[in-house]
Each structure stands twice: as structure tokens, then as C-alpha cells.
Scaffold this motif. Structure first.
Motif: not given
Length: 285
Positions: A81-88, A101-103, A105-111, A149-150
């Protein structure tokens, strides 16, 4: 009353919905369990209390590939459950170009999930590791970054209220057990009864999540995650799209997940059967 600790990395729907439903529904109390949450982000394994289970199955996979003994005994979600959002004004991933892109930390799987998506799309924006969803959404809404990425601290309808545009849902392209119940190898060997009880409780919680009567699920979303009443219909729809009603995944999903994660971190892959074990899952009417 037996005390059990449940380790998490992020206090959100993705990781803790089954726990929230079980707590609100009184399932733990019925099994004479007192469950206490513990944030394991900065706690080494050796400092964790006894009777600690984990809901972060992606982290369990990373540890497993590094040589640790781990077992995943229940899969709550295999559509991360991770979504990539952007400016409109940015309506495709390709239009991110060299933006920021705000994401995670590099060691975390979502990164790693995001890096894989960007590589497959053929773009290479600058990645800005940020501590949590609150910071990432703040950076996006303040226009300090082009995208973020949220996870599920903010569900899609909540993010879209601030004017952000959804570019991608990671779970559309990646199937990987990301949350559920994971234990250390020693815990797996020494506590079969406790594991069986926790899996039974999580199965009950999953049944409630998919029950036509949404009362318990809605109560958990309101009381444990502070969701707004007018956002519950959208929240329930997203959860049921992502969550896994069976509590397990198939080898056709599991082995590619292990192989893909191994490749992304530059480690040798391993047999998925050494990590995933679903013998405690029962059929209940």
C-alpha cells in the motif's frame, strides 16, 4: 493474561489494520492476550522483549535475505500500500523528469519499490529520503518537491484533497507480502501455540474486514486511525482492494518477490519456503 508485543515500523492502516480490528473487536481478550505495540524502527533484535511478533513482512524479507532466521506465518497484504503522488500539473511518471521526489530512507523496502518503478519507467528524478508520511506529504503540499511516495497514513482520497495527483499505485505492479505476522526463527521454534493463537485472531480480523457488515472495520478506522466519517467509504474500498482475505500468498507470488528483493539489494536469492510458512492458517466457517 499473557503479554504479547507487536512490532511495527509505521502506525498506519497498511501495517496495523488487523491489529486494530482485533483490539476493537475484543479478539485478544477472548484469547487471554494483552497485546502491546512497539516501534521497532530503532530497536535492534537483541533488545526486543520476549514474545515479540512483527507486522512488517517486507522487513522480514530483507532480514531473511541478509541471513537472519525469519518466518512469515500470515499475510495481511500482498499488494504493498504505497502510492506515488505528484503536483497536479504532472500527470505521468515520465513527466517527473529530473524533478525531486520525497521517498522513504534508502534502506527501507518501499524505497526499493519506488526505485524499481522509476527504473522500469526510464526516469531518474532526485530522491529525497524523508522520515514519514507526514513529512513527505508536507513537502509535497508545500511544493518543496515534485512528487512523494506515501504509505497509508494518508489514504488516496485524503491526499487528493490537498490537490495532489496520483501517478501510480505500487501494488498494481508489485505483488509482495508486505504486512501480516512475522517471527524470528527462535520464536517460531519455541512458541507454536502462541503463533497459532495470533494467526487465528488475525484470520478473525480479516473476516471482519471483508464482512458485509462493515461496523467493526469502520469503528477501527475511526478510533484507531482517526479517519473521517465522510472518508470511510473510500477507505473501505481501498483496503479491500489491497488486503488479502486468505491470509497467505502462493508460490507464484512468493518466489518472484524473494528474487526481486534480492536483486534490488544485491544479495543472493533464497528459497521462499524457508521464509513463508502458512501451516497455522485454518478454515473456519
Amino acid at each position: 493474561m499473557n503479554t504479547v508485543y507487536l512490532g511495527f515500523k509505521a502506525y498506519d492502516v497498511h501495517e496495523l489494520l488487523c491489529h486494530a480490528v482485533a483490539a476493537v473487536g475484543g479478539y485478544y481478550a477472548e484469547e487471554s492476550l494483552a497485546v502491546k505495540l512497539i516501534d521497532t524502527t530503532f530497536v535492534p533484535d537483541e533488545a526486543l522483549p520476549e514474545n515479540t511478533l512483527h507486522v512488517t513482512c517486507g522487513a522480514a524479507l530483507s532480514s531473511f535475505l541478509s541471513g537472519a532466521r525469519r518466518r512469515v506465518v500470515f499475510v495481511a497484504c500482498d499488494r504493498p500500500m504505497f502510492w506515488l503522488y505528484a503536483q497536479p500539473e504532472i500527470d505521468t511518471i515520465e513527466k517527473l523528469g529530473p524533478g525531486r521526489v520525497a521517498t522513504f530512507p534508502d534502506a527501507a523496502p518501499p524505497s526499493k519499490f519506488l526505485q524499481k518503478l522509476l527504473k522500469e519507467t526510464g526516469v531518474a528524478p532526485g530522491l529525497l529520503p524523508s522520515r514519514d508520511d507526514v513529512a513527505r506529504l508536507g513537502l509535497l503540499s508545500s511544493k518543496s518537491v515534485d512528487a512523494a511516495l506515501l504509505s497509508s497514513h494518508f489514504l488516496p482520497s485524503e491526499v487528493e484533497r490537498v490537490g495532489a495527483r496520483q501517478l501510480a499505485f505500487i501494488g498494481d505492479t508489485l505483488r509482495l507480502p508486505s504486512t501480516g505476522l512475522a517471527v524470528s526463527g527462535d520464536f517460531y521454534d519455541e512458541q507454536p501455540g502462541l503463533i497459532a493463537t495470533m494467526v487465528k485472531i488475525y484470520q478473525r480480523a480479516m473476516k471482519a474486514i471483508f464482512d458485509d457488515d462493515q461496523a467493526l472495520l469502520r469503528k477501527a478506522l475511526l478510533e484507531c486511525f482517526g479517519k473521517r466519517e465522510d472518508s470511510l467509504d473510500q477507505a473501505v474500498a481501498v483496503i479491500r482492494e489491497c488486503y488479502n482475505p486468505f491470509g497467505y500468498s502462493y508460490d507464484s507470488i512468493l518466489q518472484p518477490a524473494v528474487d526481486g528483493m534480492a536483486a534490488s539489494v544485491g544479495l543472493a536469492t533464497r528459497d521462499c519456503s524457508e521464509l513463508y510458512e502458512f501451516k497455522y492458517i485454518k478454515s473456519y466457517n
